[in-house]
Write a protein that holds these residues in place. Structure first.
Motif, short mmCIF file in Angstrom:
data_model
loop_
_atom_site.label_atom_id
_atom_site.label_comp_id
_atom_site.label_asym_id
_atom_site.label_seq_id
_atom_site.Cartn_x
_atom_site.Cartn_y
_atom_site.Cartn_z
N GLU A 50 0.84 -1.21 0.00
CA GLU A 50 0.00 0.00 0.00
C GLU A 50 0.87 1.25 0.00
N LYS A 115 -5.44 4.48 6.52
CA LYS A 115 -6.88 4.61 6.72
C LYS A 115 -7.66 4.25 5.45
N LYS A 116 -8.87 3.80 5.66
CA LYS A 116 -9.77 3.51 4.54
C LYS A 116 -11.11 4.18 4.80
N TRP A 187 -14.61 6.15 8.56
CA TRP A 187 -13.30 5.61 8.21
C TRP A 187 -12.83 4.66 9.30
N THR A 190 -6.79 0.43 8.37
CA THR A 190 -6.59 -0.86 7.72
C THR A 190 -5.29 -1.51 8.20
#
Length: 269
Positions: A50, A115-116, A187, A190
């Motif tokens: 990521e 974060k997602k 949010w 992750t």
């Protein structure tokens, strides 16, 4: 004499029974160690992947330098790009389309990576009857979100994910809600926000040795395209070998030196 022989045989039997037990127990413990260690390795590879994807988004390239990647995570910023089109009539039945990309501020790289964002959308048309949560709440999966009246019956749809609520839709009780309307924005992390980034390059359970990282370019139909591969060079599982034909039996890794992909080989299991 017979009594002594019996005692000796019992002692020998007990010894071999213990050896058998320890052998079985040792195998179970070894399998459990492999399982837990590989889970940690996969989690670390997902984080590295990521980070590299976001780094590439911001810099138009991957990096094989761990210090650069860590510094980017801690201090980098990623532009928020919005795509828009303008359509202009240039003749009878003809249109000219211009595409613009606008930068609408920047997001800290760490937020982008760790974060997602989620939305909870209305599942059907109905009449809004009120929220069961408020902005700033930390919600859990299956917690009820709001009340909606559908065909005269009240329903309270649940959240499908956990997280922290950032925004509630500006509906008043009695307003009409249409299927697909965004009801809640929230949010969640992750990845563990307390991850020690100084050890990002280290393989979990590997006594300090590092992941191998390779960045390069490959020719795809005359166009040079970037590729990346990050691999655990010393798998804890002795059955994981580069010589294995099955991709998911090779050492844990994501990406490829020859193909344009960032898939992890654990994802094909």
């Amino acid at each position: 004499m017979n009594r002594i022989l019996t005692i000796v045989l019992l002692a020998v039997s007990a010894y071999f029974a213990y050896r058998l037990y320890r052998g079985v127990q040792g195998t179970i413990e070894e399998r459990e160690l492999i399982k837990t260690t590989e889970y940690a390795v996969i989690t670390r590879l997902k984080l590295i992947r990521e980070a590299e994807v976001v780094f590439q988004e911001a810099n138009r390239r991957y990096t094989s330098n761990w210090d650069s990647l860590i510094n980017f995570i801690e201090n980098g910023k990623v532009p928020n790009i919005q795509r828009r089109e303008e359509i202009k009539q240039v003749g009878y039945g003809q249109e000219e389309i211009k595409v613009f990309f606008d930068t609408l501020g920047f997001t800290p790289a760490k937020d982008k990576i760790f974060k997602k964002s989620f939305t909870l959308n209305a599942a059907d048309n109905g009449i809004f009857m009120g929220f069961k949560v408020k902005e700033g709440d930390r919600i859990i999966k299956n917690q009820k979100a709001y009340l909606i009246k559908i065909d005269g019956k009240e329903q309270d749809p649940p959240f499908q994910d956990q997280g922290v609520i950032t925004k509630l839709a500006a509906f008043a009780v009695g307003d009409e809600v249409k299927k697909g309307d965004v009801m809640v924005n929230f949010w969640d992390y992750t990845f563990d926000p307390n991850t020690d980034l100084k050890k990002l390059s280290e393989v979990p359970g590997g006594d300090g040795y590092k992941f191998e990282i390779n960045v390069g370019k490959v020719d795809k139909n005359g166009v040079l395209v970037q590729v990346i591969e990050v691999k655990d060079p010393k798998p804890i599982n002795p059955d994981r070998k580069d010589s294995n034909e099955a991709k998911n039996r090779k050492p844990l890794h994501f990406g490829s030196k020859t193909d344009v992909t960032t898939s992890g080989n654990w994802e094909s299991q």
